[in-house]
Design an enzyme around this catalytic site. Structure first.
Site, short mmCIF file in Angstrom:
data_model
loop_
_atom_site.label_atom_id
_atom_site.label_comp_id
_atom_site.label_asym_id
_atom_site.label_seq_id
_atom_site.Cartn_x
_atom_site.Cartn_y
_atom_site.Cartn_z
N LYS B 81 1.06 -1.24 -0.48
CA LYS B 81 -0.32 0.00 0.05
C LYS B 81 0.82 1.50 -0.08
O LYS B 81 1.75 1.13 0.91
CB LYS B 81 -0.95 -0.29 1.69
CG LYS B 81 -2.00 1.30 1.37
CD LYS B 81 -3.03 0.47 2.22
CE LYS B 81 -4.22 1.67 3.23
NZ LYS B 81 -4.42 1.23 4.22
N SER B 159 -9.43 1.13 2.68
CA SER B 159 -8.75 2.07 1.53
C SER B 159 -7.53 1.17 1.22
O SER B 159 -6.89 1.69 0.95
CB SER B 159 -8.24 3.54 3.24
OG SER B 159 -7.33 2.45 4.09
N SER B 183 -9.93 -1.06 6.78
CA SER B 183 -8.86 -1.23 5.80
C SER B 183 -8.38 -2.52 4.93
O SER B 183 -8.09 -2.98 4.20
CB SER B 183 -8.03 -0.42 5.55
OG SER B 183 -8.81 1.21 5.65
#
Lengths: 91, 476
Positions: B81, B159, B183
């Site tokens: 990420k 996310s 997330s």
């Protein structure tokens, strides 16, 4: 003790805490409005009217959340779940 | 015949690499090509780290040939990420105002994966600032709305959107995501992959964007629960740069049992989509073959108000300079441009009340969970939502009822999400196993046992529809 026993005792504990809860403090009914005006005063110049309306809803939601927390009574000995340790360098 | 490495679990891939059937350089080239061709189609990638990846792959190949095999991650490509710092490579936090941000060091997790011989191939797309501004729509990312490989007209979740989509689409064998509240589990659910949220403090966050210091966690997204265990062992452990890390190494030793004892919270499917309820019920029937399942009730406490208050207050402080700078106006989602302002009015005493209640909750919930190996619930009450629609009409942090997420994240409990079926529209559905603190080996064992009885995790989206016909991709 069975898991239900554990659950029940936990329930009673949680319930007991609620029963001990005194009447809510008298926060002004206009808490949301007062706090919204503070945000508007600080940042309103950057925001459109539509954005300010959304901020107002967010403030109301935060105030409602805070009220739900304030309903719970804790003991004086219930410390924040944060551990602070004094720092000292090696030298 | 040469083995096909695409969608091959890490453990098997590692064996092929170790014994020379698969070359780390060729493997890296395969995934770099997929990242460069499919990645943009899915809005799943921010930066492909081609140069760094090939350099590491050549090094791995040389080491393995010389008999210096480091373990199951040696020579395995992966992505992170884009909130993890990488030396000399942009770390954008998914947000336009930070698109040129470059750190001069690698995050601890990346250093650890380097040491394990894994090969960083990409910085993966994410919701801007990890969703901390109160986003309500998939397009809240400066690289475009992250698409779901199972249906690009739906959202990959967030996310850690790119981390879920990249594993699901076969762009990398595994990825690293982060979770403050949902997330990792959300993209695992939407993309049909396995995602592990470790116990708070299990994995160092040094070099990771801070959203909420006492809620943020890093964890793997993989094809299988077993893979999650392998990756977690490599990234777990104490880090002097992150004093919240647990002062012990973690070894992956799944605690298999003849019969697990699982708890299903009362009303856990209330409000869930019908397809999600059906998949969950079928999954419970499978789980009954290897466990005793009992209904269970969490003690009644204001979990969501507690976790939300912690999140609001810490995010307001973590992004205080950003708020004051007015840079939020450059964020992609309209709601993210004003989402922080309301949070500046959280009273210090209310934040501290939440932290005090958190201690009570941690003890009470642990006591309630003590008889069980895990609490079971749907990973989400719905499958992926349309890519072009708000998934909530109001900010999620104000309205979503998610006691599992509120409890699990505030108490720092580990949870693993695995695929457990599909909706009638062909979208994946996930089931989560949440354990007591430090019980990753227990929940991985349960998830592995479940995956031994099901094949949902072995099904993969057909990428040919997404792929441009001109792509040079090869799956050989």
């Amino acid at each position: 003790m069975s898991h239900w026993g554990v659950c029940m005792s936990v329930h009673r504990r949680a319930h007991a805490r609620k029963e001990l809860t005194p009447p809510s403090k008298k926060y002004p009914d206009k808490e949301s409005e007062i706090l919204y005006n503070l945000v508007k005063e600080s940042y309103g110049g950057r925001l459109t009217a539509a954005e300010l309306e959304e901020v107002k809803k967010d403030v109301q939601a935060i105030v409602e959340t805070s009220k739900a927390l304030r309903e719970i009574r804790l003991h004086n000995s219930d410390e924040p779940f944060v551990i602070f340790r004094p720092y000292r360098g090696r030298k | 015949m040469r083995p096909n490495p695409l969608y091959m679990p890490i453990r098997k891939l590692g064996e092929h690499i170790r014994y020379g059937a698969i070359s780390p350089v060729e493997l890296t080239e395969l995934f770099l090509k997929r990242l460069e061709t499919l990645g943009p189609e899915l809005n799943a990638v921010v930066t492909v780290t081609r140069e760094r990846a090939l350099s590491l792959a050549k090094k791995a190949e040389k080491e393995i040939k010389a008999g210096q095999y480091k373990g199951p991650l040696h020579g395995i490509p992966y992505g992170v990420k884009d909130l993890l710092a990488t030396k000399g490579i942009a770390t954008t936090w998914g947000a336009a105002p930070f698109k040129n941000q470059i750190f001069n060091y690698d995050a601890t997790v990346i250093k650890k994966l380097d040491r394990a011989g894994a090969i960083l191939c990409a910085k993966l797309a994410m919701i801007e600032l990890a969703g901390g501004m109160g986003y309500r729509q998939p397009s809240a990312s400066f690289t475009g709305p992250p698409k779901n490989p199972w249906n690009p007209r739906t959202w990959a979740g967030g996310s850690s959107s790119g981390s879920g989509a990249a594993v699901s689409a076969g762009l990398v064998p595994f990825s690293i995501g982060s979770e403050t509240w949902g997330s990792i589990l959300s993209p695992a659910n939407n993309c049909g992959v396995t995602g592990l949220r470790p116990t708070y403090g299990r994995v160092s966050r040094h070099g990771s964007m801070a959203l909420c210091w006492t809620l943020d966690k890093l964890g793997p997204l993989c094809l299988t629960a077993d893979d999650c265990g392998l990756v977690l062992e490599a990234i777990a452990g104490f880090d002097p740069h992150d004093l919240t890390t647990i002062d012990e190494d973690w070894k992956y030793k799944p605690k298999m049992k003849k019969r697990f004892r699982l708890a299903v919270p009362k009303g856990v499917v209330d409000g869930a989509e019908e397809d999600v309820r059906n998949c969950f019920e079928k999954a419970l029937n499978i789980l009954r073959k290897l466990s005793i399942i009992e209904e269970f009730e969490f003690p009644e406490l204001p979990y969501e108000a507690m976790t939300r208050t912690i999140l609001n207050a810490e995010a307001a402080s973590a992004f205080d300079d950003f708020t004051e700078s007015g840079e939020a106006s450059k964020l992609t989602a309209p709601e993210d441009r004003y989402g922080l302002y309301a949070r500046t009015i959280v009273f210090a005493k209310d934040y501290l009340k939440a932290l005090r209640l958190r201690r009570v909750v941690a003890r009470v919930v642990d006591g309630a969970m003590e008889p069980f190996d895990a609490v079971v619930a749907p990973s989400s009450k719905r499958a992926a939502t349309p890519i072009d629609q708000e998934f909530l009409k109001v900010a999620w942090w104000n309205r979503v009822k998610d006691p599992m997420g509120a409890i699990g994240n505030a108490a720092g409990l580990p949870s693993i999400s695995v695929p457990c079926g599909f909706t009638n529209d062909g979208l994946p559905v996930g089931i989560q196993f949440m354990g007591r603190a430090y019980d990753e080996n227990v929940i991985i064992a349960i998830a592995t046992a479940f995956q031994s009885l099901t094949d949902w995790h072995t099904r993969h989206p057909n990428m040919q529809g997404i792929l441009n016909s001109s792509s040079p991709l090869s799956q050989d």
